[in-house]
Design a protein around this motif. Sequence first.
Motif, PDB file in Angstrom:
ATOM      1  N   LYS A  24      -8.915  -5.303  -4.800  1.00 40.08           N
ATOM      2  CA  LYS A  24      -8.833  -4.756  -3.453  1.00 40.08           C
ATOM      3  C   LYS A  24      -7.849  -5.573  -2.626  1.00 40.08           C
ATOM      4  O   LYS A  24      -8.013  -6.784  -2.461  1.00 40.08           O
ATOM      5  CB  LYS A  24     -10.205  -4.778  -2.773  1.00 40.08           C
ATOM      6  CG  LYS A  24     -11.153  -3.676  -3.201  1.00 40.08           C
ATOM      7  CD  LYS A  24     -10.693  -2.314  -2.696  1.00 40.08           C
ATOM      8  CE  LYS A  24     -11.718  -1.232  -3.025  1.00 40.08           C
ATOM      9  NZ  LYS A  24     -11.300   0.091  -2.526  1.00 40.08           N
ATOM     10  N   GLY A  26      -4.847  -5.026   0.860  1.00 45.66           N
ATOM     11  CA  GLY A  26      -4.274  -4.108   1.832  1.00 45.66           C
ATOM     12  C   GLY A  26      -3.314  -4.805   2.764  1.00 45.66           C
ATOM     13  O   GLY A  26      -3.414  -6.013   3.018  1.00 45.66           O
ATOM     14  N   GLU A 127     -17.469   1.905   0.591  1.00 40.37           N
ATOM     15  CA  GLU A 127     -16.295   1.658   1.420  1.00 40.37           C
ATOM     16  C   GLU A 127     -16.638   1.257   2.846  1.00 40.37           C
ATOM     17  O   GLU A 127     -15.859   1.463   3.772  1.00 40.37           O
ATOM     18  CB  GLU A 127     -15.373   2.884   1.442  1.00 40.37           C
ATOM     19  CG  GLU A 127     -14.812   3.256   0.085  1.00 40.37           C
ATOM     20  CD  GLU A 127     -13.804   4.376   0.178  1.00 40.37           C
ATOM     21  OE1 GLU A 127     -12.598   4.069   0.150  1.00 40.37           O
ATOM     22  OE2 GLU A 127     -14.220   5.546   0.295  1.00 40.37           O
ATOM     23  N   GLN A 191     -13.480   2.037   5.143  1.00 36.65           N
ATOM     24  CA  GLN A 191     -12.297   2.507   4.446  1.00 36.65           C
ATOM     25  C   GLN A 191     -11.074   1.696   4.881  1.00 36.65           C
ATOM     26  O   GLN A 191     -11.029   0.499   4.690  1.00 36.65           O
ATOM     27  CB  GLN A 191     -12.119   4.011   4.676  1.00 36.65           C
ATOM     28  CG  GLN A 191     -13.251   4.848   4.104  1.00 36.65           C
ATOM     29  CD  GLN A 191     -13.048   6.337   4.293  1.00 36.65           C
ATOM     30  OE1 GLN A 191     -12.148   6.790   5.002  1.00 36.65           O
ATOM     31  NE2 GLN A 191     -13.895   7.141   3.664  1.00 36.65           N
ATOM     32  N   ARG A 192     -10.082   2.321   5.515  1.00 38.97           N
ATOM     33  CA  ARG A 192      -8.871   1.614   5.911  1.00 38.97           C
ATOM     34  C   ARG A 192      -8.951   0.982   7.302  1.00 38.97           C
ATOM     35  O   ARG A 192      -8.040   0.275   7.727  1.00 38.97           O
ATOM     36  CB  ARG A 192      -7.669   2.570   5.896  1.00 38.97           C
ATOM     37  CG  ARG A 192      -7.316   3.117   4.533  1.00 38.97           C
ATOM     38  CD  ARG A 192      -6.227   4.169   4.646  1.00 38.97           C
ATOM     39  NE  ARG A 192      -5.842   4.689   3.349  1.00 38.97           N
ATOM     40  CZ  ARG A 192      -4.828   4.214   2.622  1.00 38.97           C
ATOM     41  NH1 ARG A 192      -4.107   3.215   3.094  1.00 38.97           N
ATOM     42  NH2 ARG A 192      -4.537   4.738   1.455  1.00 38.97           N
ATOM     43  N   TYR A 233      -5.270  -0.494   7.643  1.00 42.06           N
ATOM     44  CA  TYR A 233      -4.440  -0.820   6.503  1.00 42.06           C
ATOM     45  C   TYR A 233      -3.659   0.424   6.084  1.00 42.06           C
ATOM     46  O   TYR A 233      -4.225   1.458   5.786  1.00 42.06           O
ATOM     47  CB  TYR A 233      -5.294  -1.311   5.331  1.00 42.06           C
ATOM     48  CG  TYR A 233      -6.068  -2.561   5.645  1.00 42.06           C
ATOM     49  CD1 TYR A 233      -5.408  -3.768   5.884  1.00 42.06           C
ATOM     50  CD2 TYR A 233      -7.460  -2.564   5.681  1.00 42.06           C
ATOM     51  CE1 TYR A 233      -6.106  -4.929   6.173  1.00 42.06           C
ATOM     52  CE2 TYR A 233      -8.169  -3.712   5.957  1.00 42.06           C
ATOM     53  CZ  TYR A 233      -7.487  -4.887   6.206  1.00 42.06           C
ATOM     54  OH  TYR A 233      -8.187  -6.037   6.496  1.00 42.06           O
ATOM     55  N   LEU A 235      -1.492   0.291   3.498  1.00 44.78           N
ATOM     56  CA  LEU A 235      -1.512   0.191   2.034  1.00 44.78           C
ATOM     57  C   LEU A 235      -2.800  -0.486   1.639  1.00 44.78           C
ATOM     58  O   LEU A 235      -3.002  -1.669   1.913  1.00 44.78           O
ATOM     59  CB  LEU A 235      -0.304  -0.610   1.541  1.00 44.78           C
ATOM     60  CG  LEU A 235       1.080  -0.051   1.923  1.00 44.78           C
ATOM     61  CD1 LEU A 235       2.172  -1.030   1.502  1.00 44.78           C
ATOM     62  CD2 LEU A 235       1.314   1.307   1.289  1.00 44.78           C
ATOM     63  N   TYR A 236      -3.699   0.240   1.012  1.00 45.79           N
ATOM     64  CA  TYR A 236      -5.004  -0.336   0.662  1.00 45.79           C
ATOM     65  C   TYR A 236      -5.460   0.270  -0.651  1.00 45.79           C
ATOM     66  O   TYR A 236      -5.576   1.490  -0.776  1.00 45.79           O
ATOM     67  CB  TYR A 236      -6.029  -0.031   1.773  1.00 45.79           C
ATOM     68  CG  TYR A 236      -7.329  -0.783   1.607  1.00 45.79           C
ATOM     69  CD1 TYR A 236      -7.378  -2.160   1.822  1.00 45.79           C
ATOM     70  CD2 TYR A 236      -8.495  -0.125   1.239  1.00 45.79           C
ATOM     71  CE1 TYR A 236      -8.556  -2.856   1.685  1.00 45.79           C
ATOM     72  CE2 TYR A 236      -9.680  -0.824   1.107  1.00 45.79           C
ATOM     73  CZ  TYR A 236      -9.699  -2.199   1.320  1.00 45.79           C
ATOM     74  OH  TYR A 236     -10.883  -2.884   1.172  1.00 45.79           O
ATOM     75  N   LYS A 237      -5.680  -0.602  -1.627  1.00 43.16           N
ATOM     76  CA  LYS A 237      -6.103  -0.117  -2.940  1.00 43.16           C
ATOM     77  C   LYS A 237      -7.041  -1.100  -3.598  1.00 43.16           C
ATOM     78  O   LYS A 237      -7.138  -2.247  -3.179  1.00 43.16           O
ATOM     79  CB  LYS A 237      -4.881   0.115  -3.828  1.00 43.16           C
ATOM     80  CG  LYS A 237      -4.074  -1.142  -4.103  1.00 43.16           C
ATOM     81  CD  LYS A 237      -2.897  -0.837  -5.013  1.00 43.16           C
ATOM     82  CE  LYS A 237      -2.111  -2.124  -5.332  1.00 43.16           C
ATOM     83  NZ  LYS A 237      -0.989  -1.875  -6.251  1.00 43.16           N
TER      84      LYS A 237
END
Length: 237
Positions: A24, A26, A127, A191-192, A233, A235-237
């Motif tokens: 994880k 971000g 999440e 989440q983000r 974020y 970019l978040y993965k």
Amino acid sequence: MRKLFVSVILVFFAINAMAIDLPKQGFGMQIGFAAPTLRLNDKSLNPKDSLINVTKLNGLKLGIVYDASYIAGFGSTLGINYTFAANTTPWVQKYQMKTQPETHTRTFYHEVEVFVDWQYKFELAKETYLMLYTGPSIQYGIAFNVYKDERAWGTITPLPEETKLRYHAEGDEQLKNLNVTWGVGAGFQYQRFFLRGGYDFGILNPYKNTKFEGSDRYTRGRLDQWSIKVGMYFLYK
């Protein structure tokens, strides 16, 4: 000093760049409210007394952040923030026996900082996280300026002789551009999106001059700050 500040930024990002394969991570932005607070001791009192000269400012904090989880909820967040804060005092009588003129002061503060927070995230639901964090920040003050105005019969006049540019002052009035703090705080992430708030305790004495002029009493103080920020974020993965 500027080279040192840039070097620290590069080191922080280089360390976290090694976490490219983390499960994880971000990269995003944050914005929020900041309240820098300068606490200084009084020249007329014993230096062991409380820091009674307090300047409280309110303003805006804006920055970019990188967040990474390492293992079992443990991770870190680092980034760069810009803070602008200001304060205007109420008008007061300049002389005790006269209603005119009146004076007040305006204070403006600009600062950039690099921060690293070590954190632990509690997963409340899918999440959805509650987090606790702590860590240092290195701040560089761009400006800490104090202006005094005089008002009489509806006319406002700046008083240049009362202006204090605290990073360029002389003697006891001068402050250091560099400040180091240690912060603690908590946050929430869904989440983000995230919300983070905490308090940063100043570690370095902000005075440039370590002694009062004509005295062996040491000056001392602390530049603290509390803030609350919201962000996302991209970019978040």
